[in-house]
Scaffold this motif. Structure first.
Motif, PDB file in Angstrom:
ATOM      1  N   LEU A  34       0.799  -1.218   0.000  1.00 26.84           N
ATOM      2  CA  LEU A  34       0.000   0.000   0.000  1.00 26.84           C
ATOM      3  C   LEU A  34       0.834   1.272   0.000  1.00 26.84           C
ATOM      4  N   ASN A  35       0.291   2.280  -0.685  1.00 22.60           N
ATOM      5  CA  ASN A  35       0.773   3.650  -0.590  1.00 22.60           C
ATOM      6  C   ASN A  35      -0.418   4.525  -0.223  1.00 22.60           C
ATOM      7  N   ILE A  36      -0.150   5.765   0.129  1.00 24.20           N
ATOM      8  CA  ILE A  36      -1.221   6.684   0.511  1.00 24.20           C
ATOM      9  C   ILE A  36      -1.237   7.887  -0.434  1.00 24.20           C
ATOM     10  N   LEU A  96      -6.450   8.451   0.461  1.00 17.26           N
ATOM     11  CA  LEU A  96      -6.812   7.180  -0.155  1.00 17.26           C
ATOM     12  C   LEU A  96      -5.646   6.217  -0.033  1.00 17.26           C
ATOM     13  N   TYR A  97      -5.941   5.001   0.372  1.00 13.99           N
ATOM     14  CA  TYR A  97      -4.948   3.937   0.298  1.00 13.99           C
ATOM     15  C   TYR A  97      -5.009   3.356  -1.106  1.00 13.99           C
ATOM     16  N   ILE A  98      -3.846   3.072  -1.676  1.00 12.21           N
ATOM     17  CA  ILE A  98      -3.802   2.546  -3.038  1.00 12.21           C
ATOM     18  C   ILE A  98      -2.838   1.365  -3.116  1.00 12.21           C
ATOM     19  N   ALA A  99      -3.303   0.322  -3.761  1.00 12.74           N
ATOM     20  CA  ALA A  99      -2.444  -0.810  -4.118  1.00 12.74           C
ATOM     21  C   ALA A  99      -2.409  -0.842  -5.635  1.00 12.74           C
ATOM     22  N   CYS A 124      -5.392  -0.596 -10.304  1.00 13.46           N
ATOM     23  CA  CYS A 124      -5.210  -0.339  -8.878  1.00 13.46           C
ATOM     24  C   CYS A 124      -6.475  -0.622  -8.077  1.00 13.46           C
ATOM     25  N   ILE A 125      -6.269  -0.801  -6.790  1.00 15.60           N
ATOM     26  CA  ILE A 125      -7.334  -0.925  -5.803  1.00 15.60           C
ATOM     27  C   ILE A 125      -7.244   0.305  -4.909  1.00 15.60           C
TER      28      ILE A 125
END
Length: 289
Positions: free
Chosen positions: A6-8, A28-31, A126-127
């Motif tokens: 995860l990144n933010i 937002l958290y992003i994968a 991405c999620i």
């Protein structure tokens, strides 16, 4: 399989479209990774208990977007949502998914979409989630997720919706955010289509082919290329009908010339009209390719 990396996203790293909605996410958290800046986002939502018709229309419409810079946005729910992402990946489109939970394998919902989520990331999509990674899905998380699905997108495509469904909540949010609402017309005898058909009656744009979608999203259609592609993709039975239609003619005349049953020809003509191969006007059928 490893858990999500995860990144933010915060402040200006959050997509502009989401920063401009009435209740924007603060982070937002992003994968995975966001699509390129010139990508057009199309939300696709629909019934969890989708019919074969809904599945067929999802495949037909989204496969027809192949080659265009379009990202398919949805919520990974069972039914139309998950299918829209699967078809997007088949078509080489980017998929962007908002689960109704945090982005962690141990809370991921539904678990049946976990492998699909990893496949989306693997293929360049991405999620996204505004929820803390370990937050489980709850009754309130889905409407919150739906506002992001609608807010990120240029338009929302509805494929099957019952009279009372979460799909209609997303459609209403899209209207509130001044997004276009596009709807696939449904069988008037199907409970799965009551909500969708009501949206059309209230002014939503009906979508019957991929070109309708592309035009709604602002893409120009190459008519000559489209016609050649339609003809190449036609079945042998459909090509026989097109050969007969050197000039417009009534349905009864087509049945007489083909020496097929009325039921068979009516079914074939209906499919051909949905595909954009023919059009019926003033009692006569003419070919479009």
């Amino acid at each position: 399989m490893s858990d999500f990396k995860l990144n933010i996203l915060e402040n200006n790293s959050i997509p502009k479209a989401l920063r401009e909605i009435p209740q924007p996410p603060t982070k937002l958290y992003i994968a995975g990774k966001l699509p390129p800046a010139d990508t057009v986002y199309l939300a696709v939502v629909g019934s969890r208990k989708c019919t074969n018709y809904g599945k067929d229309m999802t495949r037909k419409l989204l496969l027809g977007l192949k080659g265009h810079p379009i990202a398919i946005v949805s919520g990974l729910a069972v039914g139309i949502d998950a299918l829209s992402h699967q078809v997007a990946l088949e078509a080489g489109l980017t998929a962007v998914a908002f689960p109704g939970c945090g982005i962690s394998e141990k809370v991921f919902f539904p678990q049946s979409s976990l492998n699909l989520a990893h496949e989306i990331i693997k293929k360049g999509g991405c999620i996204l989630s505004e929820f803390e990674p370990d937050l489980k899905a709850a009754y309130y998380t889905f409407p919150m997720r739906n506002r992001l699905v609608a807010g990120l997108s240029k338009a929302v495509l509805i494929i099957e919706a019952e009279e009372k469904s979460g799909t209609l909540i997303t459609a209403r949010m899209a209207l509130d955010y001044n997004r276009d609402v596009l709807v696939v017309p449904g069988n008037i005898n199907s409970a799965n289509s009551v909500g969708a058909n009501k949206l059309i009656r209230n002014g939503a744009t009906p979508i019957t082919c991929a070109d309708d979608l592309l035009e709604a999203l602002g893409f120009k259609i190459d008519i000559a290329s489209k016609q050649a592609s339609l003809f190449d993709d036609a079945s042998s039975e459909e090509k026989k009908i097109l050969e007969i239609l050197r000039e417009p003619m009534p349905r009864d005349e087509i049945i007489r010339k083909t020496k097929r049953s009325t039921a068979e020809i009516n079914t074939l003509l209906s499919i051909m009209e949905i595909k954009g191969l023919i059009k019926e006007e003033l009692g006569e059928i003419r070919k479009m390719v």
